[in-house]
Design a protein around this motif. Structure first.
Motif, PDB file in Angstrom:
ATOM      1  N   ARG A   1      78.141  50.160  15.970  1.00 34.46           N
ATOM      2  CA  ARG A   1      79.107  50.208  17.071  1.00 34.46           C
ATOM      3  C   ARG A   1      78.467  50.663  18.372  1.00 34.46           C
ATOM      4  NH1 ARG A   1      83.106  52.990  13.268  1.00 34.46           N
ATOM      5  NH2 ARG A   1      84.376  51.261  12.551  1.00 34.46           N
ATOM      6  N   ARG A   2      77.378  51.391  18.285  1.00 36.06           N
ATOM      7  CA  ARG A   2      76.755  51.937  19.484  1.00 36.06           C
ATOM      8  C   ARG A   2      75.792  50.953  20.125  1.00 36.06           C
ATOM      9  NH1 ARG A   2      74.405  57.650  18.683  1.00 36.06           N
ATOM     10  NH2 ARG A   2      74.696  57.755  20.912  1.00 36.06           N
ATOM     11  N   CYS A   3      74.802  50.508  19.346  1.00 34.97           N
ATOM     12  CA  CYS A   3      73.762  49.654  19.929  1.00 34.97           C
ATOM     13  C   CYS A   3      74.030  48.174  19.696  1.00 34.97           C
ATOM     14  CB  CYS A   3      72.391  50.040  19.393  1.00 34.97           C
ATOM     15  SG  CYS A   3      72.162  49.785  17.633  1.00 34.97           S
ATOM     16  N   GLU A   4      75.102  47.854  18.960  1.00 35.32           N
ATOM     17  CA  GLU A   4      75.528  46.476  18.704  1.00 35.32           C
ATOM     18  C   GLU A   4      74.466  45.651  17.988  1.00 35.32           C
ATOM     19  OE1 GLU A   4      76.935  44.827  22.350  1.00 35.32           O
ATOM     20  OE2 GLU A   4      78.475  46.341  22.570  1.00 35.32           O
ATOM     21  N   ARG A   5      73.587  46.316  17.259  1.00 38.21           N
ATOM     22  CA  ARG A   5      72.582  45.626  16.466  1.00 38.21           C
ATOM     23  C   ARG A   5      73.194  45.225  15.138  1.00 38.21           C
ATOM     24  NH1 ARG A   5      68.603  47.365  13.023  1.00 38.21           N
ATOM     25  NH2 ARG A   5      69.412  49.461  13.266  1.00 38.21           N
ATOM     26  N   THR A   6      72.842  44.074  14.618  1.00 33.88           N
ATOM     27  CA  THR A   6      73.358  43.586  13.346  1.00 33.88           C
ATOM     28  C   THR A   6      72.191  43.341  12.395  1.00 33.88           C
ATOM     29  OG1 THR A   6      75.224  42.531  14.441  1.00 33.88           O
ATOM     30  CG2 THR A   6      74.708  41.780  12.241  1.00 33.88           C
ATOM     31  N   VAL A   7      72.373  43.794  11.152  1.00 36.09           N
ATOM     32  CA  VAL A   7      71.369  43.592  10.118  1.00 36.09           C
ATOM     33  C   VAL A   7      72.037  42.846   8.975  1.00 36.09           C
ATOM     34  CG1 VAL A   7      69.808  44.718   8.494  1.00 36.09           C
ATOM     35  CG2 VAL A   7      70.198  45.737  10.738  1.00 36.09           C
ATOM     36  N   GLU A   8      71.392  41.796   8.501  1.00 39.34           N
ATOM     37  CA  GLU A   8      71.883  41.029   7.360  1.00 39.34           C
ATOM     38  C   GLU A   8      70.865  41.107   6.240  1.00 39.34           C
ATOM     39  OE1 GLU A   8      74.515  37.467   9.389  1.00 39.34           O
ATOM     40  OE2 GLU A   8      72.613  37.001   8.456  1.00 39.34           O
ATOM     41  N   ILE A   9      71.367  41.159   5.021  1.00 43.82           N
ATOM     42  CA  ILE A   9      70.502  41.148   3.857  1.00 43.82           C
ATOM     43  C   ILE A   9      71.215  40.357   2.764  1.00 43.82           C
ATOM     44  CG2 ILE A   9      71.410  43.318   2.949  1.00 43.82           C
ATOM     45  CD1 ILE A   9      68.547  43.927   1.954  1.00 43.82           C
ATOM     46  N   GLN A  10      70.448  39.605   2.012  1.00 40.94           N
ATOM     47  CA  GLN A  10      71.050  38.891   0.896  1.00 40.94           C
ATOM     48  C   GLN A  10      71.353  39.888  -0.211  1.00 40.94           C
ATOM     49  OE1 GLN A  10      68.794  35.541  -0.409  1.00 40.94           O
ATOM     50  NE2 GLN A  10      68.950  34.502   1.566  1.00 40.94           N
ATOM     51  N   LYS A  11      72.434  39.648  -0.909  1.00 39.98           N
ATOM     52  CA  LYS A  11      72.860  40.552  -1.975  1.00 39.98           C
ATOM     53  C   LYS A  11      71.770  40.691  -3.034  1.00 39.98           C
ATOM     54  CE  LYS A  11      76.096  41.006  -5.714  1.00 39.98           C
ATOM     55  NZ  LYS A  11      77.147  40.373  -6.461  1.00 39.98           N
ATOM     56  N   ALA A  12      71.127  39.598  -3.375  1.00 46.26           N
ATOM     57  CA  ALA A  12      70.070  39.636  -4.390  1.00 46.26           C
ATOM     58  C   ALA A  12      68.922  40.548  -3.950  1.00 46.26           C
ATOM     59  CB  ALA A  12      69.554  38.233  -4.669  1.00 46.26           C
ATOM     60  N   ASP A  13      68.554  40.488  -2.668  1.00 42.39           N
ATOM     61  CA  ASP A  13      67.492  41.360  -2.162  1.00 42.39           C
ATOM     62  C   ASP A  13      67.927  42.820  -2.174  1.00 42.39           C
ATOM     63  OD1 ASP A  13      65.830  39.202  -1.788  1.00 42.39           O
ATOM     64  OD2 ASP A  13      66.374  38.957   0.332  1.00 42.39           O
ATOM     65  N   ALA A  14      69.173  43.066  -1.803  1.00 38.34           N
ATOM     66  CA  ALA A  14      69.680  44.437  -1.790  1.00 38.34           C
ATOM     67  C   ALA A  14      69.709  45.018  -3.198  1.00 38.34           C
ATOM     68  CB  ALA A  14      71.072  44.485  -1.169  1.00 38.34           C
ATOM     69  N   VAL A  15      70.123  44.222  -4.160  1.00 37.66           N
ATOM     70  CA  VAL A  15      70.146  44.685  -5.555  1.00 37.66           C
ATOM     71  C   VAL A  15      68.728  44.947  -6.041  1.00 37.66           C
ATOM     72  CG1 VAL A  15      70.664  43.964  -7.925  1.00 37.66           C
ATOM     73  CG2 VAL A  15      72.344  43.608  -6.121  1.00 37.66           C
ATOM     74  N   ARG A  16      67.798  44.087  -5.671  1.00 35.57           N
ATOM     75  CA  ARG A  16      66.399  44.268  -6.088  1.00 35.57           C
ATOM     76  C   ARG A  16      65.803  45.528  -5.474  1.00 35.57           C
ATOM     77  NH1 ARG A  16      62.006  42.640  -3.504  1.00 35.57           N
ATOM     78  NH2 ARG A  16      63.167  41.170  -2.233  1.00 35.57           N
ATOM     79  N   LEU A  17      66.120  45.816  -4.199  1.00 31.74           N
ATOM     80  CA  LEU A  17      65.543  46.975  -3.515  1.00 31.74           C
ATOM     81  C   LEU A  17      66.230  48.291  -3.859  1.00 31.74           C
ATOM     82  CD1 LEU A  17      65.033  45.415   0.018  1.00 31.74           C
ATOM     83  CD2 LEU A  17      63.255  46.021  -1.631  1.00 31.74           C
TER      84      LEU A  17
END
Length: 132
Positions: free
Chosen positions: A78-94
């Motif tokens: 909300r502050r810097c308006e930066r957006t990060v996307e990650i695939q669910k499979a990568d998030a589960v792996r990490l």
């Protein structure tokens, strides 16, 4: 342009009454309910059966990665308006399938907020949890 007054375009009050009566006669009785009428029970049943009905912001944040159906997870600040996307499979792996979405999202945004004040309480990103 002509020198006619603007009143030549407007119908007389008698003509307006005639047009209004004719419109009512053509439309007949309205099948629509008045705005203050209660909604039918079928409507409320369909709303409550919708799987999105119980998805509050707190519920979304507390879900484990294994419970999320979307393939792409998105977090924004909300502050810097930066957006990060990650695939669910990568998030589960990490981070593992039992990791909470709010913890994973906060790790993705940690120490990278562009809005720095120098105060520990105020620094860092303010996450907005989204799924797509």
């Amino acid at each position: 342009m002509t020198d006619r007054p603007a009143s030549w375009r407007m119908p007389t009050p008698k003509q307006m009454e005639k047009l209004a009566a004719e419109a009512v006669r053509k439309s007949g009785p309205s099948a629509a309910a008045p705005p203050d009428a209660p909604l039918p029970a079928e409507y409320w049943e369909s709303v409550l059966k919708d799987p999105r009905a119980d998805e509050t912001g707190a519920r979304k944040r507390q879900r484990r990665l294994s419970e999320i159906q979307c393939h792409v997870l998105r977090i924004s600040c909300r502050r810097c308006e930066r957006t990060v996307e990650i695939q669910k499979a990568d998030a589960v792996r990490l981070y593992g399938g039992n990791a909470l979405w709010k913890d994973v999202a906060q790790r993705l945004l940690d120490n990278t907020c562009q809005q720095r004040t120098g105060r520990h309480e105020e620094d860092g990103c303010w996450p907005v949890f989204e799924t797509s």
